[in-house]
Scaffold this active site. Structure first.
Site, mmCIF file in Angstrom:
data_model
loop_
_atom_site.group_PDB
_atom_site.id
_atom_site.type_symbol
_atom_site.label_atom_id
_atom_site.label_comp_id
_atom_site.label_asym_id
_atom_site.label_seq_id
_atom_site.Cartn_x
_atom_site.Cartn_y
_atom_site.Cartn_z
ATOM 1 N N CYS A 104 0.850 -1.192 0.000
ATOM 2 C CA CYS A 104 0.000 0.000 0.000
ATOM 3 C C CYS A 104 0.882 1.237 0.000
ATOM 4 C CB CYS A 104 -0.886 -0.021 1.246
ATOM 5 S SG CYS A 104 -1.970 1.409 1.386
ATOM 6 N N HIS A 146 -9.071 -3.750 -2.399
ATOM 7 C CA HIS A 146 -8.157 -2.933 -1.592
ATOM 8 C C HIS A 146 -8.617 -1.476 -1.579
ATOM 9 C CE1 HIS A 146 -3.898 -1.925 -0.278
ATOM 10 N NE2 HIS A 146 -4.310 -0.745 -0.724
ATOM 11 N N GLU A 147 -8.926 -0.922 -2.750
ATOM 12 C CA GLU A 147 -9.313 0.489 -2.828
ATOM 13 C C GLU A 147 -10.681 0.740 -2.192
ATOM 14 O OE1 GLU A 147 -6.970 2.464 -3.348
ATOM 15 O OE2 GLU A 147 -5.623 1.019 -4.272
#
Length: 184
Positions: A104, A146-147
């Protein structure tokens, strides 16, 4: 041959929000104004993502609170997926659960084996308010999940358990960027 402008070409690179900043843990707000400020934010997201060499970036990772993210991410067959989603909603995350390396931009230099589904569908809107549905498989499905998680105030480290979680927490504590921060 390219048809249209390069995403982020007119954006400015903004500082990344790092783990420990409360904004990263705050759910983002629904977008109601699809005007020039939103278009500018999307350009800045692309510019910042490219400068940081990422494959996806959520608004709260650059200090903004609207529910929007951008991506330029390959799937497992090396097909490139490029775009953005405003007010995304993860409607499907299914298929095989795969543990794979995940990093990340808000936790620079770190990654951990993180479990994600290998298929995801996200619905939302474009920067002009048009409905959009994004289908992802493999690595791109990981990116979409993830986003979406970022926009809800989460990070991939939240998904870790047991020794992976403990090891990752030690790595965060040792990271130069996290000294004096909390929130891992």
């Amino acid at each position: 041959m390219r048809h249209g402008p390069i995403p982020g070409a007119h954006g400015r690179v903004r500082p990344l929000t790092l783990l420990g900043d409360p904004l990263l843990r705050t759910p983002c707000a629904e977008v109601t104004d699809f005007g020039p400020e939103l278009a500018e934010l999307v350009e800045d997201l692309f510019a910042t993502m490219y400068a940081a060499r990422g494959v996806g970036l959520a608004a709260n990772q650059i200090g903004a609170s609207p529910r929007v993210f951008v991506f330029d991410c390959p799937d497992d067959e090396e097909v490139r997926h490029l775009g953005h989603v405003v007010n995304p909603r993860l409607v499907t995350a299914d298929g095989v659960v795969v543990r794979g390396p995940e990093g990340c931009l808000s936790l620079p230099g770190l990654e951990a084996g993180t479990e994600r589904h290998d298929h995801a569908v996200v619905e939302g809107f474009t920067v002009t308010g048009e409905p959009v549905t994004i289908h992802g498989t493999g690595f791109f499905a990981r990116c979409l999940q993830h986003e979406c998680e970022h926009l809800a105030g989460g990070v991939y480290a939240d998904r870790l358990t047991g020794w992976r979680r403990r090891r990752h927490a030690r790595q965060v504590a040792r990271a130069a960027w996290s000294r004096g921060r909390t929130g891992g």
